[in-house]
Scaffold this active site. Structure first.
Site, PDB file in Angstrom:
ATOM      1  N   GLU A 114       0.614  -1.067   0.006  1.00  0.00           N
ATOM      2  CA  GLU A 114       0.053   0.258   0.142  1.00  0.00           C
ATOM      3  C   GLU A 114       0.750   1.348   0.112  1.00  0.00           C
ATOM      4  O   GLU A 114       1.970   1.366   0.552  1.00  0.00           O
ATOM      5  CB  GLU A 114      -0.867   0.091   1.289  1.00  0.00           C
ATOM      6  CG  GLU A 114      -2.105   1.093   1.260  1.00  0.00           C
ATOM      7  CD  GLU A 114      -2.915   0.869   2.557  1.00  0.00           C
ATOM      8  OE1 GLU A 114      -3.181  -0.247   2.704  1.00  0.00           O
ATOM      9  OE2 GLU A 114      -3.243   1.772   3.158  1.00  0.00           O
ATOM     10  N   ASP A 116       0.020   5.573   0.319  1.00  0.00           N
ATOM     11  CA  ASP A 116      -1.072   6.204   0.900  1.00  0.00           C
ATOM     12  C   ASP A 116      -0.819   7.785   0.867  1.00  0.00           C
ATOM     13  O   ASP A 116       0.174   8.181   1.247  1.00  0.00           O
ATOM     14  CB  ASP A 116      -1.512   6.095   2.061  1.00  0.00           C
ATOM     15  CG  ASP A 116      -1.950   4.634   2.427  1.00  0.00           C
ATOM     16  OD1 ASP A 116      -2.888   4.172   1.834  1.00  0.00           O
ATOM     17  OD2 ASP A 116      -1.616   3.989   3.618  1.00  0.00           O
ATOM     18  N   GLU A 118      -3.372  10.301   2.631  1.00  0.00           N
ATOM     19  CA  GLU A 118      -4.619  10.462   3.311  1.00  0.00           C
ATOM     20  C   GLU A 118      -4.892  11.802   3.797  1.00  0.00           C
ATOM     21  O   GLU A 118      -4.012  12.318   4.483  1.00  0.00           O
ATOM     22  CB  GLU A 118      -4.877   9.442   4.418  1.00  0.00           C
ATOM     23  CG  GLU A 118      -4.965   8.116   4.147  1.00  0.00           C
ATOM     24  CD  GLU A 118      -4.880   6.881   5.156  1.00  0.00           C
ATOM     25  OE1 GLU A 118      -5.646   6.062   5.336  1.00  0.00           O
ATOM     26  OE2 GLU A 118      -3.922   7.287   6.061  1.00  0.00           O
TER      27      GLU A 118
END
Ligand SMILES: *[C@@H]1O[C@H](CO)[C@@H](O)[C@H](O)[C@H]1NC(C)=O
Ligand SMILES: *[C@@H]1O[C@H](CO)[C@@H](O)[C@H](O)[C@H]1NC(C)=O
Length: 333
Positions: A114, A116, A118
């Site tokens: 993953e 990210d 955010e």
């Protein structure tokens, strides 16, 4: 005399701006072709809370009492440059989370990778914060969060958020300025993402952790919360061989591997990090008495190590909205 000096002044100005543009552009990247929603993406959840605009070149995701919304790339990609211009919901947005990320959690449940971005909403008058994170091969026990304040209002205009992911490194960019680099090292082993991932964009209710560790909930009086996405770029090696748009070519992998930072970009990144980074796992001696192996303590480290403490709050989160399973460590703001 006057006109020739102003001529040289203009020339000088042009040279300086050319230099500046060059140092802030993604180096050596050809043609970041933007795709329409139909060409590259598919809706994940949120029915009518996903709306297409400008002939499918822009997507609005909204969160209301019923649901959030999200979309994903149709293909999985092994390396590439992934990018979107994003405008965040304005006004009161506590508890609202907008995520722009790559993951393969639906394919590799126990060993997912993953990357990210955010965005964590805030109470009125306080700014959105941005968090980046990296997981590899299910390394959810080792959070690699960094958090930044932004040097602009992300609700006023579109700003471009990009992820470069190659065999050698990961670079997160905001408006084509690098803000974080993770260089692959032997010591990182499987913690460096190495399996194909899809690109995702979502908006959802993060009431139980997003703002001050859950102290401020989403207030639906201010709904719908709308996040706008445009200039969607999937410049990557699609792994599905039947893919019509872009087969995975050896030259692509080389291209991505060749992308690095110029000395000027590195200086800009270090200046930004020193000024705007509010948390890095690399400086968190409470969580990691010895920093994880890839940590290079940059010039910003001094002030962090001097101020010492970091307050972290772990929550295991399995989002019911998009089947994502990961541990997010959340800084108590
Ligand atoms: C960018 O892509 C378009 C369409 O694929 C192509 O016509 C054009 O020549 C490309 N430009 C560069 C600089 O590669
Ligand atoms: C990823 O994790 C699996 C299961 O723990 C392990 O078998 C595999 O060797 C790991 N891969 C890498 C590249 O570390």
């Amino acid at each position: 005399m006057a006109s020739s000096s102003s001529f040289f002044f203009v020339l000088f100005f042009l040279l300086v701006s050319a230099l500046f543009l060059e140092t802030t552009a993604l180096p050596e990247l050809p043609n970041l072709t933007t795709l329409s929603f139909e060409e590259g993406y598919t809706q994940l959840f949120g029915d009518s809370n996903l709306m297409l605009h400008r002939d499918g070149m822009a997507v609005h995701l909204s969160l209301d009492q019923r649901t959030g919304a999200g979309f994903a790339s149709q293909d999985l990609y092994l390396h590439g440059v992934f990018s979107a211009s994003i405008k965040l919901p304005s006004d009161y947005a506590a508890g609202v989370v907008v995520a722009f990320y790559m993951s393969n959690g639906d394919v590799f449940e126990k060993t997912h990778d993953e990357l990210d971005f955010e965005f964590l909403g805030n109470i009125r008058g306080r700014e959105w914060r941005v968090q980046t994170n990296v997981y590899g091969n299910g390394s959810t026990a080792v959070g690699r969060e960094e958090r930044y304040g932004l040097w602009f209002d992300p609700t006023e205009d579109y700003h471009r958020y990009s992820i470069l992911w190659s065999n050698r490194r990961i670079i997160f960019y905001i408006d084509n300025i690098p803000i974080r680099e993770v260089v692959r090292s032997q010591a990182m082993g499987g913690d460096f993402p190495s399996k194909p991932m899809s690109l995702y964009a979502t908006i959802w209710d993060g009431s139980n952790w997003a703002t001050s560790g859950g102290r401020y909930k989403v207030n639906y009086k201010f709904a719908p919360y709308v996040a706008e996405f445009a200039d969607l770029v999937l410049h990557g090696c699609a792994v599905d061989p039947s893919d019509r748009r872009r087969a995975c070519q050896a030259s692509d992998a080389e291209l991505y591997d060749a992308i690095t930072m110029s000395a000027d970009q590195r200086t800009t990144m270090e200046t930004l990090r020193k000024k705007h980074m509010t948390y890095s796992y690399c400086h968190d001696r409470i969580r990691y008495p010895a920093p994880p192996p890839e940590c290079v303590l940059g010039p910003e480290a001094e002030s962090f190590l001097a101020s010492g403490e970091a307050k972290f709050n772990y929550r295991r989160r399995r989002s019911k909205h998009y089947g994502r399973s990961s541990v997010d460590a959340v800084l108590l703001a």
